[in-house]
Every structure is written in structure tokens, then in C-alpha cells.
Motif scaffolding. Structure first.
Motif, mmCIF file in Angstrom:
data_model
loop_
_atom_site.group_PDB
_atom_site.id
_atom_site.type_symbol
_atom_site.label_atom_id
_atom_site.label_comp_id
_atom_site.label_asym_id
_atom_site.label_seq_id
_atom_site.Cartn_x
_atom_site.Cartn_y
_atom_site.Cartn_z
ATOM 1 N N ARG A 93 56.109 -5.215 15.276
ATOM 2 C CA ARG A 93 55.145 -4.703 16.248
ATOM 3 C C ARG A 93 55.809 -3.779 17.253
ATOM 4 N NH1 ARG A 93 51.053 -8.983 18.614
ATOM 5 N NH2 ARG A 93 50.736 -7.123 19.881
ATOM 6 N N MET A 94 57.043 -4.119 17.622
ATOM 7 C CA MET A 94 57.701 -3.319 18.636
ATOM 8 C C MET A 94 57.899 -1.884 18.180
ATOM 9 S SD MET A 94 60.391 -5.535 20.768
ATOM 10 C CE MET A 94 61.468 -6.044 19.456
ATOM 11 N N CYS A 136 52.284 -11.307 26.874
ATOM 12 C CA CYS A 136 51.537 -10.356 27.694
ATOM 13 C C CYS A 136 50.045 -10.542 27.395
ATOM 14 C CB CYS A 136 51.955 -8.920 27.387
ATOM 15 S SG CYS A 136 51.036 -7.718 28.367
ATOM 16 N N LYS A 175 52.072 -7.412 35.547
ATOM 17 C CA LYS A 175 52.033 -6.616 34.324
ATOM 18 C C LYS A 175 53.094 -7.146 33.372
ATOM 19 C CE LYS A 175 50.227 -2.167 35.840
ATOM 20 N NZ LYS A 175 50.530 -0.725 35.868
ATOM 21 N N GLY A 176 52.962 -6.797 32.098
ATOM 22 C CA GLY A 176 53.960 -7.211 31.126
ATOM 23 C C GLY A 176 53.812 -8.680 30.762
ATOM 24 N N ARG A 178 60.469 -9.838 37.130
ATOM 25 C CA ARG A 178 59.141 -9.303 36.848
ATOM 26 C C ARG A 178 58.387 -10.185 35.874
ATOM 27 N NH1 ARG A 178 58.893 -3.043 35.704
ATOM 28 N NH2 ARG A 178 56.825 -3.802 35.189
ATOM 29 N N CYS A 217 48.275 -7.300 25.870
ATOM 30 C CA CYS A 217 48.452 -6.785 24.501
ATOM 31 C C CYS A 217 49.019 -7.826 23.539
ATOM 32 C CB CYS A 217 49.331 -5.538 24.513
ATOM 33 S SG CYS A 217 51.014 -5.819 25.096
ATOM 34 N N ASP A 218 49.146 -9.098 23.957
ATOM 35 C CA ASP A 218 49.648 -10.179 23.098
ATOM 36 C C ASP A 218 51.107 -10.023 22.691
ATOM 37 O OD1 ASP A 218 47.187 -11.385 23.230
ATOM 38 O OD2 ASP A 218 46.493 -10.580 21.314
ATOM 39 N N TYR A 219 51.822 -9.096 23.291
ATOM 40 C CA TYR A 219 53.246 -8.967 22.993
ATOM 41 C C TYR A 219 53.960 -10.258 23.382
ATOM 42 C CZ TYR A 219 58.076 -7.450 23.335
ATOM 43 O OH TYR A 219 59.428 -7.361 23.194
ATOM 44 N N ASP A 231 52.587 1.256 29.075
ATOM 45 C CA ASP A 231 51.428 0.848 29.869
ATOM 46 C C ASP A 231 51.845 0.175 31.172
ATOM 47 O OD1 ASP A 231 49.797 1.772 27.801
ATOM 48 O OD2 ASP A 231 49.991 -0.126 26.740
ATOM 49 N N CYS A 232 52.947 -0.611 31.117
ATOM 50 C CA CYS A 232 53.288 -1.370 32.323
ATOM 51 C C CYS A 232 54.775 -1.279 32.672
ATOM 52 C CB CYS A 232 52.869 -2.835 32.181
ATOM 53 S SG CYS A 232 53.727 -3.702 30.854
ATOM 54 N N LYS A 279 50.582 -1.174 21.038
ATOM 55 C CA LYS A 279 50.553 -1.950 22.278
ATOM 56 C C LYS A 279 51.927 -2.560 22.488
ATOM 57 C CE LYS A 279 45.715 -3.276 22.755
ATOM 58 N NZ LYS A 279 44.814 -4.428 22.926
ATOM 59 N N GLY A 280 52.208 -2.955 23.721
ATOM 60 C CA GLY A 280 53.481 -3.604 24.015
ATOM 61 C C GLY A 280 54.610 -2.593 24.066
ATOM 62 N N PRO A 281 55.840 -3.083 24.249
ATOM 63 C CA PRO A 281 56.998 -2.174 24.339
ATOM 64 C C PRO A 281 57.166 -1.384 23.049
ATOM 65 C CG PRO A 281 57.529 -4.363 25.161
ATOM 66 C CD PRO A 281 56.200 -4.469 24.488
#
Lengths: 191, 191
Positions: B9-10, A33, A15-16, A9, A36-38, B35-36, B15-17
């Protein structure tokens, strides 16, 4: 083998984390990503496994899952957060073969760069010959070393660990083995 | 130390995981992006480092970055995708100390469970005494073993690796060292 699905993926999904770019302050490309900038840091994963024996028999598992479903392997899997590598190796032996064992020492450290795995194999002694297939195994068995399913081993590093275990048995002392010289562990036809 | 920012952030971001849940087919909670559906597998990271000497002097670096900025450490850092651990250790020595060296053998494997790190230290010989600070170091130095900045070492595993290196020097043969018995490597005041 959920990880493989996730990896696919990351490179093919819409996505992601899927954008490969150098984040600010870094010096190499990472998967980011764009929504969201992850930043999904991809680091090598640690695989921990055992060469476990009962008397003079080796514990092996026939894989119920891809890759290499139906082939024989040693109990091994991804080290998880919050465990020591020896604990992870023993956990995998339980999950895949319902085996209870005692870790003896480190047998080998293999580097499989093409799949970004660092594999640690430990020598272990089973506490009982009572073993049975866990959910990821079709069957498990205790094999004499001269009657291993040698033509049906799942991965190159399974070959290596068994060979190194036998070399270590004959040695007064040994250091953990590494990749056989020049062998990357890449799968080739017939191994 | 971008990884720490990402970890924060996680768990705190919007946003993100950020959702901790057990994905279908798995048996433990993972961080998922609601989100994804991206799954951020958190596995232990491998840190590779060197105990590198020139004649009888030890290469150390004074950290220019947090954590433990200003304290002395051995060249070490996260193993990257696509490299063997020995290559990663040599790369870190170059990045942090502009040191060129030859890896000799594996000194130790430490497990720092509370920070999910598996640390591999290698013995190495510098090819020249010409070393200088890379971007993550304030300064670098070659120290006599009886004149190490012992009160200003950055991390417990730096203490361990130096001690184990000295033990190994006096031994005819040795196996890679592990954590000192009972020591988790958790930071305590004064170390």
C-alpha cells in the motif's frame, strides 16, 4: 532526532496514524490512521555503533543535538534500510566524527525495551587519528581510557559498551555482551 | 503477513504515506503522507527465532502462511515493541509451535539486506517434547538431525541457522555466526 517528533505526533496529533486498534487478522493493537486506514507498525529500531580506537585511545563525540546535548557518546545511530549493521555502524562513525575505520567484531547486543531499541556495538580500529565533528557533534576526541569524560557520558549503554570493551580486551575470547544483569538502561539521575 | 500488505500500500496506494521525499533536516528520502505530512520511517526490522531441541531432536514448523507456505522453518518472527529479543524468540516458539523452552545463548546474527531484516537466532532447550501447531503452522515436528526435511526448508537463513547450530555443538566456544561469506540470503531457485 526527527523520529522523536514523529513519535510525539503519532500519539498527540490530529492527523496521521493516531488510533490504537487491533487490525483484522492481527492479535495486538497498532496505530492506524482513521482517515485512510494506513497501519503504522511500530517495531523495535536497531541502533548500531562503534567502540573505535586509535592505538590506545577511544573515539568519542560530544552531542550537538538533543537528547543529552553537550554530553559525550560513542558514534551510533539508527540502522537504515539497505545496509548491513556493520556498514551502518561505520556510516555513523563517518557522519558523527568523520572517522574512517575497520570493523573488528561484535562487542555487545543491548536491549533497551523502554525505548524499543536493540543496540549493536562493534569494536573497530580507526584507520587514522584524523577525526572531526560532523553535524550532530559539537566536538570529537580521542581519549585515554584513564581520562574519559566519565561524568559526562550521554547514556547508560555508553557506560556499558566502554566497560565491556575493557573487559573484552583482557579476555582470551568472549561472547558479545548483553545488558548488565537487571539493568534496563533506563535513564536515572546522574547517569 | 500483514506487513507485506502494508508495504504494498505504501508504494501503490492513493492514501497514506506514498510520497518519497527528503524531509526538512533529514538527509535521505522517506515516505511521507501528502495529506497530513506524516513521515513513515522505514527501518530494518528485527526477526527473532530459535534453534530449539528436545534431547537430540530439532523443533521445526511447516508454514501455514505465505511466503513459502508448506515449507519447513524454525520458529521465528518479528520482534515486537516492549520485549527483549530473547522474549520475542520464546514468544514466537509458543505462537508457532506451542513450545515452552529456555533460551540458552545467541547462535547467530544474520543481515538480509534485500528484505531489510536483521535476524537473531538463539539456541534453546525445550522444557518438554509436547509441541503442537499454532495458527501459522500446518504441523510441527521434532526431527533427528539426520532426518531433517532438508529439501523443503523455507528460507536460506533456516539452512544457515541449522548448519551453524551443528558447528557450534562441536566447538568448545564460539562467537555468534553471521551470514555465510558472500551470501546475501536472497532466495534462489531450489533453496
Amino acid at each position: 532526532m526527527i523520529r522523536i517528533v514523529a513519535a510525539a505526533r503519532m500519539t498527540t496529533g490530529d492527523k496521521g496514524p493516531r488510533l490504537r486498534t487491533v487490525p483484522e487478522g492481527d492479535n495486538r493493537a497498532r496505530l492506524v490512521c482513521p482517515d485512510c486506514d494506513y497501519i503504522a507498525y511500530e517495531n523495535p529500531k536497531v541502533v548500531v555503533g562503534v567502540v573505535a580506537t586509535w592505538e590506545d585511545k577511544l573515539l568519542m563525540c560530544r552531542r550537538a543535538i538533543e537528547p543529552r546535548r553537550g554530553f559525550w557518546t560513542l558514534p551510533a545511530g539508527f540502522m537504515e534500510i539497505g545496509e548491513h549493521p556493520e556498514e551502518g555502524a561505520a556510516r555513523e562513525a563517518w557522519e558523527e566524527a568523520r572517522a574512517e575505520l575497520e570493523i573488528v567484531d561484535m562487542l555487545a547486543v543491548y536491549s533497551l525495551r523502554h525505548i524499543s531499541q536493540l543496540q549493536l556495538f562493534y569494536r573497530a580500529k580507526l584507520l587514522s587519528p584524523k577525526v572531526s565533528a560532523g553535524p550532530e557533534s559539537e566536538e570529537v576526541g580521542l581519549f585515554d581510557f584513564d581520562a574519559l569524560p566519565a561524568e559526562e557520558l550521554a547514556f547508560p549503554s555508553v557506560h556499558w559498551a566502554i566497560r565491556h570493551f575493557q573487559e573484552a580486551r583482557g579476555a582470551a575470547s568472549f561472547r558479545p555482551f548483553g545488558n548488565p544483569t537487571g539493568d534496563t538502561g533506563r535513564m536515572t539521575h546522574g547517569r
